[in-house]
Design a protein around this motif. Structure first.
Motif, short mmCIF file in Angstrom:
data_model
loop_
_atom_site.label_atom_id
_atom_site.label_comp_id
_atom_site.label_asym_id
_atom_site.label_seq_id
_atom_site.Cartn_x
_atom_site.Cartn_y
_atom_site.Cartn_z
N ALA A 58 -1.28 1.68 17.50
CA ALA A 58 -2.41 2.71 17.10
C ALA A 58 -1.64 3.46 16.04
N LEU A 59 -0.58 3.94 16.04
CA LEU A 59 -0.05 4.69 15.06
C LEU A 59 0.13 3.84 13.49
N THR A 60 0.29 2.75 13.54
CA THR A 60 0.47 1.62 12.50
C THR A 60 -1.16 1.67 12.00
N ILE A 61 -2.07 1.52 13.02
CA ILE A 61 -3.66 1.18 12.41
C ILE A 61 -3.91 2.60 11.64
N LEU A 62 -3.66 3.71 12.23
CA LEU A 62 -4.13 4.96 11.68
C LEU A 62 -3.47 5.26 10.49
N GLN A 63 -2.07 4.92 10.31
CA GLN A 63 -1.32 5.24 9.02
C GLN A 63 -2.19 4.11 7.90
N ASP A 64 -2.21 2.93 8.36
CA ASP A 64 -2.91 1.86 7.42
C ASP A 64 -4.26 2.70 6.93
N MET A 103 -5.31 3.85 3.15
CA MET A 103 -6.44 3.09 2.57
C MET A 103 -7.27 4.32 2.16
N ALA A 104 -7.51 5.47 2.92
CA ALA A 104 -8.19 6.37 2.44
C ALA A 104 -7.57 7.14 0.93
N GLY A 105 -6.35 7.13 1.07
CA GLY A 105 -5.49 7.82 -0.30
C GLY A 105 -6.05 6.93 -1.52
N VAL A 106 -5.93 5.73 -1.37
CA VAL A 106 -6.01 4.50 -2.33
C VAL A 106 -7.72 4.61 -2.71
N MET A 107 -8.38 4.79 -1.68
CA MET A 107 -9.86 4.90 -2.08
C MET A 107 -10.25 6.35 -2.82
N SER A 108 -9.42 7.10 -2.44
CA SER A 108 -9.63 8.47 -3.22
C SER A 108 -9.32 8.52 -4.61
N ASP A 109 -8.22 7.57 -5.06
CA ASP A 109 -7.80 7.46 -6.33
C ASP A 109 -8.94 6.65 -7.01
#
Length: 301
Positions: A73-79, A83-89
């Protein structure tokens, strides 16, 4: 086992409960009611098919299955966070891709320095540049095969939004000793008694010469047709005709090949290169950043 229906809220709650050691504390951190949080945890355990927590009076503690679930679960949330950071870029224009089509005049005179400066400012924005004739650039924009196009004025471009990019000046190039060589500015009409080396008729430059010849009711004496500015200059150097090129593009060839450059008096020899786009509001942030860089406060944003 079917986990497909569980959302990120449930996984985030599970991680919070595991870290806090308490369902109520995890619920507060996740901004959920305790009853709703408890139901989500129970549903997750049912889906997994194994208890995830030991429940006791002081709180909860992960079971062996819970520890494995916590890790994933922690791996999924970190991924998802990455992804949100990249999409924000991408959304902010810091990262992205812009498809650009430009004619030879723009590429040989202005774009290299302009794109180099832009990419220094925005190193994670990728520019895909393709050299095309002006009419083909308009078609690429209309058909959504390009985001930004740079083409010569007079090119039919109905339905596109255009702004001026740069202005250039068309000049005559001649071999040494040619009758036009060494003269001051000449009229285009005075050059039509000589043979020409020209680009294909589909190019905006060749179309302009043919249009002006027709307007003067004079034949355009095309002797050789080539596909590049460099080839045109080499043919002129071989004394196979004179040519018409943009001044900035011609000057390096004139210097290296010993050609002569003669200015044209005709007003149409001063032309504009245009930036075209379909709908400014529909462009990505990266494309808008590029257009603003290329044309400054003329950008339609």
């Amino acid at each position: 086992m079917n986990l497909a229906r569980f959302d990120l809220v449930t996984l985030g709650l599970f991680v919070a409960v595991a870290r806090q050691g308490s369902i109520s504390a995890g619920a507060r951190q996740s901004h959920l009611a305790v009853a709703a949080a408890s139901k989500r945890i129970s549903d997750l355990e049912t889906a997994v098919g194994a208890p995830l927590f030991f429940r006791h009076a002081a709180g909860v503690q992960l079971t062996e299955a819970g520890q494995a679930c916590f890790h994933h679960a922690l791996t999924i949330l970190q991924d998802v966070e990455r992804m949100a950071g990249v999409m924000s870029d991408y959304a902010s224009g810091v990262r992205g891709q812009v498809r650009v089509c430009a004619n030879t005049s723009a590429i040989t005179q202005f774009l290299p320095d302009d794109l180099a400066a832009f990419m220094q400012l925005h190193p994670t924005i990728r520019i895909e540049l393709e050299e095309q004739n002006s009419s083909d650039i308009v078609a690429a924009l209309v058909e959504n095969r390009a985001d930004v196009g740079i083409f010569a004025d007079r090119t039919p471009c109905a339905g596109l939004v255009t702004v001026e990019y740069r202005q250039d000046e068309l000049v005559i190039i001649t071999p040494p000793g040619h009758p036009l060589s060494g003269r001051g500015p000449v009229r285009y009409a005075d050059t039509l008694e000589y043979d020409f080396v020209s680009l294909p008729q589909v190019t905006s430059l060749a179309a302009r010469l043919l249009e002006e010849s027709s307007r003067l009711d004079r034949p355009f004496r095309l002797r050789i047709q080539v596909r590049s500015f460099d080839a045109m200059c080499r043919m002129v150097m071989a004394r196979l005709g004179v040519g018409v090129l943009p001044r900035i593009a011609a000057e390096p060839h004139v210097k290296s090949m010993g050609l002569s450059l003669v200015a044209l008096q005709d007003p149409w020899a001063r032309r504009s290169l245009l930036i075209g786009m379909r709908d400014p509001a529909a462009l990505t942030v990266s494309a808008r950043l590029l257009i603003t860089h290329l044309c400054g406060d003329r950008a339609p944003f």
